[in-house]
Write a protein that holds these residues in place. Structure first.
Motif, PDB file in Angstrom:
ATOM      1  N   ASP B   7       1.009  -1.272   0.014  1.00 29.63           N
ATOM      2  CA  ASP B   7      -0.135   0.338   0.173  1.00 29.63           C
ATOM      3  C   ASP B   7       0.710   1.209  -0.126  1.00 29.63           C
ATOM      4  O   ASP B   7       1.900   1.184   0.027  1.00 29.63           O
ATOM      5  CB  ASP B   7      -0.936  -0.117   1.099  1.00 29.63           C
ATOM      6  CG  ASP B   7      -0.305   0.336   2.658  1.00 29.63           C
ATOM      7  OD1 ASP B   7       0.921   0.274   2.660  1.00 29.63           O
ATOM      8  OD2 ASP B   7      -1.055  -0.058   3.690  1.00 29.63           O
ATOM      9  N   HIS B   8       0.159   2.445   0.113  1.00 23.49           N
ATOM     10  CA  HIS B   8       1.173   3.769  -0.046  1.00 23.49           C
ATOM     11  C   HIS B   8       1.992   3.773   1.049  1.00 23.49           C
ATOM     12  O   HIS B   8       3.242   4.238   0.817  1.00 23.49           O
ATOM     13  CB  HIS B   8      -0.101   4.727   0.166  1.00 23.49           C
ATOM     14  CG  HIS B   8       0.403   6.271  -0.034  1.00 23.49           C
ATOM     15  ND1 HIS B   8       0.231   7.016  -1.105  1.00 23.49           N
ATOM     16  CD2 HIS B   8       1.113   6.940   0.956  1.00 23.49           C
ATOM     17  CE1 HIS B   8       0.895   7.993  -0.949  1.00 23.49           C
ATOM     18  NE2 HIS B   8       1.380   8.173   0.138  1.00 23.49           N
ATOM     19  N   VAL B   9       1.587   3.403   2.233  1.00 20.14           N
ATOM     20  CA  VAL B   9       2.714   3.377   3.415  1.00 20.14           C
ATOM     21  C   VAL B   9       4.011   2.611   3.135  1.00 20.14           C
ATOM     22  O   VAL B   9       5.210   2.707   3.358  1.00 20.14           O
ATOM     23  CB  VAL B   9       2.067   3.381   4.556  1.00 20.14           C
ATOM     24  CG1 VAL B   9       3.215   3.156   5.882  1.00 20.14           C
ATOM     25  CG2 VAL B   9       1.135   4.358   5.181  1.00 20.14           C
ATOM     26  N   ASP B  10       3.671   1.246   2.707  1.00 20.75           N
ATOM     27  CA  ASP B  10       4.750   0.215   2.161  1.00 20.75           C
ATOM     28  C   ASP B  10       5.674   1.111   1.320  1.00 20.75           C
ATOM     29  O   ASP B  10       6.820   0.856   1.390  1.00 20.75           O
ATOM     30  CB  ASP B  10       4.175  -0.864   1.650  1.00 20.75           C
ATOM     31  CG  ASP B  10       3.416  -1.746   2.854  1.00 20.75           C
ATOM     32  OD1 ASP B  10       4.069  -1.899   3.858  1.00 20.75           O
ATOM     33  OD2 ASP B  10       2.585  -2.393   2.225  1.00 20.75           O
ATOM     34  N   ILE B  12       6.481   4.173   0.803  1.00 15.71           N
ATOM     35  CA  ILE B  12       7.183   5.349   1.550  1.00 15.71           C
ATOM     36  C   ILE B  12       8.209   4.567   2.514  1.00 15.71           C
ATOM     37  O   ILE B  12       9.328   4.973   2.417  1.00 15.71           O
ATOM     38  CB  ILE B  12       6.120   5.973   2.570  1.00 15.71           C
ATOM     39  CG1 ILE B  12       5.248   6.813   2.025  1.00 15.71           C
ATOM     40  CG2 ILE B  12       6.877   6.812   3.563  1.00 15.71           C
ATOM     41  CD1 ILE B  12       4.133   7.477   2.752  1.00 15.71           C
ATOM     42  N   GLN B  15      11.026   3.276   0.137  1.00 20.19           N
ATOM     43  CA  GLN B  15      12.039   4.375  -0.242  1.00 20.19           C
ATOM     44  C   GLN B  15      12.812   4.970   1.004  1.00 20.19           C
ATOM     45  O   GLN B  15      14.031   4.751   0.744  1.00 20.19           O
ATOM     46  CB  GLN B  15      10.877   5.748  -0.505  1.00 20.19           C
ATOM     47  CG  GLN B  15      10.329   5.698  -1.755  1.00 20.19           C
ATOM     48  CD  GLN B  15       9.671   6.960  -2.028  1.00 20.19           C
ATOM     49  OE1 GLN B  15       9.087   7.500  -1.329  1.00 20.19           O
ATOM     50  NE2 GLN B  15      10.083   7.388  -3.344  1.00 20.19           N
ATOM     51  N   TRP B  16      12.395   5.041   2.284  1.00 24.47           N
ATOM     52  CA  TRP B  16      13.269   5.134   3.320  1.00 24.47           C
ATOM     53  C   TRP B  16      14.431   3.991   3.557  1.00 24.47           C
ATOM     54  O   TRP B  16      15.438   4.170   3.445  1.00 24.47           O
ATOM     55  CB  TRP B  16      12.556   5.280   4.617  1.00 24.47           C
ATOM     56  CG  TRP B  16      11.981   6.516   5.021  1.00 24.47           C
ATOM     57  CD1 TRP B  16      10.631   6.832   5.022  1.00 24.47           C
ATOM     58  CD2 TRP B  16      12.803   7.792   4.745  1.00 24.47           C
ATOM     59  NE1 TRP B  16      10.369   8.337   5.203  1.00 24.47           N
ATOM     60  CE2 TRP B  16      11.726   8.854   5.183  1.00 24.47           C
ATOM     61  CE3 TRP B  16      13.852   8.289   4.726  1.00 24.47           C
ATOM     62  CZ2 TRP B  16      11.905  10.023   5.108  1.00 24.47           C
ATOM     63  CZ3 TRP B  16      14.210   9.562   4.785  1.00 24.47           C
ATOM     64  CH2 TRP B  16      13.403  10.706   5.083  1.00 24.47           C
TER      65      TRP B  16
END
Lengths: 165, 165
Positions: B7-10, B12, B15-16
Motif C-alpha cells: 500500500d501507500h505506506v509500504d 514510503i 523508499q526510506w
DNA sequence: GCAATTTATCTTGACGTCAAGATGTCTACT
DNA sequence: AGTAGACATCTTGACGTCAAGATAAATTGC
C-alpha cells in the motif's frame, strides 16, 4: 481477562448507553480512540520536529523529497500525490519552505506549466538531522507495545486503511 | 500468510529503506497508517454531519451536551475537559453554535465568572437527528472488520492510548 | 475587610487547511 | 496555423485551531 481500567472513551460510551440505549456505540469506541490517539501522537511528533525548526507540514514535504532519492527534486503535483493535501495547501507549504531557504523552485524547461521543487543544501542538512530525531521519537512513542502488539496493530491498520485507498 | 498487497505506506517505507537503511522504520509504518486512516475517517465523518448542517467541531459540542443528560447544560470548562481543545477554540465553537441558535449561554448566579451552555430546543432536535446518522455511518465505516478484528483493534487502541492519558 | 492569588472565560493574532476558481501552458485536432 | 480542451500550479476567502495574554470574579491569608 485483565480488562483495562475505564478510560475517557469508556466514560463517553457509558453516557451514551444511559441516554440512548437504542444506539450501538461499539464502532464509536474504536473511532473515538483512534481520533484521540491520533491527536496525542500528532502533538508528540510536532514537539520534536519543532526542536528542529520544522512544523509537521514542512517536515512532510522535506521528507518526501529526501526519500525520493537524489537529486531530491519532485514537481508540486508529485508531492501532492504523496501527501493527502489540496493543491492550495501544497502551494502554501512550498512558499513557506522557499522563504526559509529549505527548497527552491526550478523552472522545468520541458513544460513551463510545471516547476520542480528541489531541496537546497540547507534543506537537505535540516531534514537529515530531523529525520533521525523523528524516527527515534517514533520508537519512543511505540515502545510500550510489545513486538507482537505492534505487528498485530499494523496488520489491522493496514486492513482497515485498505477500505479507503 | 496472505501478506496484503503493498500500500501507500509500504511504498514510503521502501523508499526510506533504500535511502536510509540505517533507520528502523517499523514504528513509522504504524504511525503513518494511523495518521492516514484518521484523515480518511475524519473526512467520512464530516461528510455525513455536513448533511445535518454541522461541522465535526459543532457536533462534538452538541453531542457532549446531549450525552450529559437532562437538562443538557455544562459550563465551558466542563466542555473543555471532555474535548481536547484549547479554551479559545471552545469559546469560538460556542460563539458559532449560539449564532446558529443551537445553544444558549445562561448566566450562573452561583459564580458570575462562569456561564452554563445549554442546548436549545432546536439544538436538541438537531443533535438527536445527527447522532443517529453519525452512529449508522460509524457502523458502515467499520463493517469490513470482523467482530474479532474490531475487538482486537479496540484492545490495542486502548492500550496504546493509555500511554497518553 | 483587603490584598494577593487562583479560577473561568474570552480576545487577539498567527498558522494550516480546504474548495473553488483563476492563470498560464501544452496537446490534439482540424 | 488556430482553436478547444486538458493540465499544472497558484490565488482567494473562509474556517478551525492554538498559544499567550486580557478581563473579571471568587477565594484565601493576613
Amino acid at each position: 481477562m485483565s480488562e483495562q481500567k475505564q478510560d475517557h472513551v469508556d466514560r463517553i460510551l457509558a453516557q451514551w448507553r444511559r441516554e440512548r440505549p437504542d444506539l450501538d456505540v461499539e464502532p464509536m469506541g474504536i473511532l473515538g480512540r483512534l481520533k484521540r490517539l491520533g491527536t496525542h501522537l500528532g502533538r508528540e511528533v510536532e514537539a520534536v520536529l519543532m526542536q528542529h525548526g520544522l512544523s509537521t507540514s514542512a517536515f512532510d514535504v522535506l521528507a518526501t523529497l529526501r526519500r525520493s532519492g537524489a537529486p531530491h527534486r519532485l514537481s508540486p503535483g508529485e508531492l501532492l500525490e504523496m501527501t493527502m493535501v489540496s493543491s492550495g495547501t501544497m502551494t502554501n507549504r512550498i512558499d513557506q519552505l522557499e522563504k526559509a531557504g529549505l527548497v527552491e523552485r526550478i523552472v522545468n524547461p520541458q513544460d513551463r506549466r510545471s516547476v520542480l521543487i528541489a531541496l537546497t543544501k540547507k534543506g537537505l542538512a535540516t531534514v537529515e538531522e530531523a529525520v533521525g530525531a523523528h524516527v527515534a521519537n517514533q520508537q519512543r512513542l511505540t515502545r510500550n507495545l510489545t513486538a507482537g502488539d505492534r505487528a498485530e496493530f499494523d496488520r489491522l491498520l493496514k486492513k482497515f486503511l485498505a477500505d479507503f485507498e
